[in-house]
Structures are given as structure tokens and as C-alpha cells.
Design a protein around this motif. Structure first.
Motif, PDB file in Angstrom:
ATOM      1  N   THR A   7      -7.650  -2.683  -5.518  1.00 48.11           N
ATOM      2  CA  THR A   7      -7.735  -1.875  -4.303  1.00 48.11           C
ATOM      3  C   THR A   7      -6.399  -1.741  -3.576  1.00 48.11           C
ATOM      4  OG1 THR A   7      -8.374  -3.784  -2.960  1.00 48.11           O
ATOM      5  CG2 THR A   7     -10.146  -2.505  -3.980  1.00 48.11           C
ATOM      6  N   ALA A   8      -5.334  -2.259  -4.165  1.00 45.85           N
ATOM      7  CA  ALA A   8      -4.014  -2.201  -3.518  1.00 45.85           C
ATOM      8  C   ALA A   8      -3.674  -0.767  -3.138  1.00 45.85           C
ATOM      9  CB  ALA A   8      -2.952  -2.779  -4.446  1.00 45.85           C
ATOM     10  N   GLY A   9      -3.427  -0.553  -1.875  1.00 44.96           N
ATOM     11  CA  GLY A   9      -3.032   0.770  -1.400  1.00 44.96           C
ATOM     12  C   GLY A   9      -4.172   1.660  -0.947  1.00 44.96           C
ATOM     13  N   LEU A  10      -5.401   1.387  -1.362  1.00 43.31           N
ATOM     14  CA  LEU A  10      -6.511   2.269  -0.988  1.00 43.31           C
ATOM     15  C   LEU A  10      -6.764   2.257   0.514  1.00 43.31           C
ATOM     16  CD1 LEU A  10      -9.067   1.627  -3.889  1.00 43.31           C
ATOM     17  CD2 LEU A  10      -7.559   3.599  -3.572  1.00 43.31           C
ATOM     18  N   GLU A  11      -6.569   1.099   1.158  1.00 40.32           N
ATOM     19  CA  GLU A  11      -6.794   1.015   2.602  1.00 40.32           C
ATOM     20  C   GLU A  11      -5.768   1.806   3.394  1.00 40.32           C
ATOM     21  OE1 GLU A  11      -6.743  -1.895   0.778  1.00 40.32           O
ATOM     22  OE2 GLU A  11      -8.757  -2.702   1.019  1.00 40.32           O
ATOM     23  N   PRO A  14      -4.286   7.869   4.283  1.00 34.51           N
ATOM     24  CA  PRO A  14      -4.585   8.477   5.596  1.00 34.51           C
ATOM     25  C   PRO A  14      -5.986   9.091   5.631  1.00 34.51           C
ATOM     26  CG  PRO A  14      -2.460   9.224   4.745  1.00 34.51           C
ATOM     27  CD  PRO A  14      -3.130   8.460   3.651  1.00 34.51           C
ATOM     28  N   ASP A  15      -6.657   8.942   6.749  1.00 39.60           N
ATOM     29  CA  ASP A  15      -7.977   9.532   6.993  1.00 39.60           C
ATOM     30  C   ASP A  15      -9.070   9.037   6.054  1.00 39.60           C
ATOM     31  OD1 ASP A  15      -6.882  11.159   9.032  1.00 39.60           O
ATOM     32  OD2 ASP A  15      -6.272  12.652   7.554  1.00 39.60           O
ATOM     33  N   GLN A  16      -8.837   7.920   5.352  1.00 34.81           N
ATOM     34  CA  GLN A  16      -9.885   7.457   4.435  1.00 34.81           C
ATOM     35  C   GLN A  16     -11.026   6.822   5.205  1.00 34.81           C
ATOM     36  OE1 GLN A  16     -11.058   4.313   3.160  1.00 34.81           O
ATOM     37  NE2 GLN A  16      -9.477   2.841   3.667  1.00 34.81           N
ATOM     38  N   LEU A  17     -12.237   7.122   4.731  1.00 32.82           N
ATOM     39  CA  LEU A  17     -13.461   6.607   5.356  1.00 32.82           C
ATOM     40  C   LEU A  17     -14.096   5.511   4.517  1.00 32.82           C
ATOM     41  CD1 LEU A  17     -14.968  10.065   6.346  1.00 32.82           C
ATOM     42  CD2 LEU A  17     -13.765   8.463   7.838  1.00 32.82           C
ATOM     43  N   GLY A  18     -13.686   5.414   3.264  1.00 29.58           N
ATOM     44  CA  GLY A  18     -14.224   4.416   2.367  1.00 29.58           C
ATOM     45  C   GLY A  18     -13.764   4.695   0.954  1.00 29.58           C
ATOM     46  N   ALA A  31     -15.638  -0.283  -0.144  1.00 29.31           N
ATOM     47  CA  ALA A  31     -15.390  -0.596   1.270  1.00 29.31           C
ATOM     48  C   ALA A  31     -15.751   0.606   2.117  1.00 29.31           C
ATOM     49  CB  ALA A  31     -13.926  -0.974   1.489  1.00 29.31           C
ATOM     50  N   GLY A  32     -15.809   0.378   3.426  1.00 31.73           N
ATOM     51  CA  GLY A  32     -16.060   1.448   4.389  1.00 31.73           C
ATOM     52  C   GLY A  32     -17.414   2.098   4.190  1.00 31.73           C
ATOM     53  N   GLU A  33     -17.473   3.424   4.359  1.00 36.90           N
ATOM     54  CA  GLU A  33     -18.735   4.156   4.241  1.00 36.90           C
ATOM     55  C   GLU A  33     -19.297   4.138   2.822  1.00 36.90           C
ATOM     56  OE1 GLU A  33     -18.470   8.098   5.893  1.00 36.90           O
ATOM     57  OE2 GLU A  33     -17.768   7.348   7.829  1.00 36.90           O
ATOM     58  N   VAL A  88     -12.138   8.020  -3.312  1.00 34.03           N
ATOM     59  CA  VAL A  88     -11.788   7.816  -1.906  1.00 34.03           C
ATOM     60  C   VAL A  88     -12.460   8.910  -1.091  1.00 34.03           C
ATOM     61  CG1 VAL A  88      -9.934   7.711  -0.203  1.00 34.03           C
ATOM     62  CG2 VAL A  88      -9.580   6.740  -2.477  1.00 34.03           C
ATOM     63  N   LYS A  89     -13.208   8.503  -0.084  1.00 34.72           N
ATOM     64  CA  LYS A  89     -13.824   9.455   0.838  1.00 34.72           C
ATOM     65  C   LYS A  89     -12.874   9.609   2.011  1.00 34.72           C
ATOM     66  CE  LYS A  89     -18.044  10.272   3.502  1.00 34.72           C
ATOM     67  NZ  LYS A  89     -19.348   9.709   3.873  1.00 34.72           N
ATOM     68  N   ARG A  90     -12.428  10.863   2.237  1.00 32.34           N
ATOM     69  CA  ARG A  90     -11.475  11.136   3.306  1.00 32.34           C
ATOM     70  C   ARG A  90     -12.041  12.136   4.283  1.00 32.34           C
ATOM     71  NH1 ARG A  90      -5.726  12.603   1.018  1.00 32.34           N
ATOM     72  NH2 ARG A  90      -5.227  12.240   3.184  1.00 32.34           N
ATOM     73  N   GLN A  91     -11.625  12.009   5.526  1.00 36.67           N
ATOM     74  CA  GLN A  91     -11.994  12.975   6.562  1.00 36.67           C
ATOM     75  C   GLN A  91     -11.427  14.326   6.175  1.00 36.67           C
ATOM     76  OE1 GLN A  91     -13.805  11.963   9.390  1.00 36.67           O
ATOM     77  NE2 GLN A  91     -14.077  14.154   9.592  1.00 36.67           N
TER      78      GLN A  91
END
Length: 100
Positions: A7-11, A14-18, A31-33, A88-91
Motif C-alpha cells: 500500500t506504499a503511496g496509496l494513502e 490526492p482526493d482518494q476516498l479508499g 482502506a477508507g470507503e 483507488v476510489k477518488r473524488q
């Protein structure tokens, strides 16, 4: 491979929700949503399998490296790397129409 390495870097996206990290064996990290979202993981894996069938004639390369699923309020960005699928779920950043 440790979860931190997966998961390195996934957090920091920008604008990631999960996010989800998936292999043929199932969800490796989330993680996240998308935390523990087995249904979304299953749907995304099926989409990757379907898209992988569209090989160009004579090509030995993977037919794609990244796929986007664009919804009204968010985007799923799907990347295939090292036999793993990173979702990756992003806004969704809606742009206002330009009036000319």
C-alpha cells in the motif's frame, strides 16, 4: 510482501476516498470507503478479466495497464501491476462547463 509494501503511496493519492489491493486469492489490503469491500473487489476483478481478453492480434503485451470507471461523484482508477490489481476510489472533480 508486507501490507505496508503493498500500500506504499496509496494513502498519498490526492482526493482518494479508499483503496483495494486485490489478487486472484482475494483482497490483500483495503482502506477508507473500500475497506473490506469484497463486492467491489469482485466486480473490479471481473472487469479486469474481461478487459484482459481484448488482446490486439499479434500482441504479447498486457492489453492495458490502467482503467478508469467514472461515476457521477467519484472515479475508480484500476491499475494492474505484478499480478495485483490496485483500485483507488477518488473524488470526482467535476469541471464546470465553459460558456463561450
Amino acid at each position: 510482501m508486507t501490507t505496508a509494501a503493498l500500500t506504499a503511496g496509496l494513502e498519498r493519492i490526492p482526493d482518494q476516498l479508499g483503496y483495494l489491493v486485490i489478487s486472484e486469492d482475494g483482497v490483500l489490503a483495503s482502506a477508507g470507503e473500500l475497506e473490506n469491500d469484497e463486492h467491489t473487489a469482485s466486480v473490479m476483478m471481473q472487469m479486469v478479466r474481461t478487459a484482459s481478453r481484448f488482446m490486439l492480434s499479434g500482441s504479447v503485451d498486457v492489453p492495458f495497464k490502467r482503467m478508469s470507471v467514472i461515476m457521477d461523484d467519484f472515479v475508480y482508477t484500476v491499475t494492474v501491476s505484478a499480478q495485483k490489481v490496485f483500485v483507488v476510489k477518488r473524488q470526482q472533480n467535476q469541471r464546470e462547463p465553459v460558456n463561450v
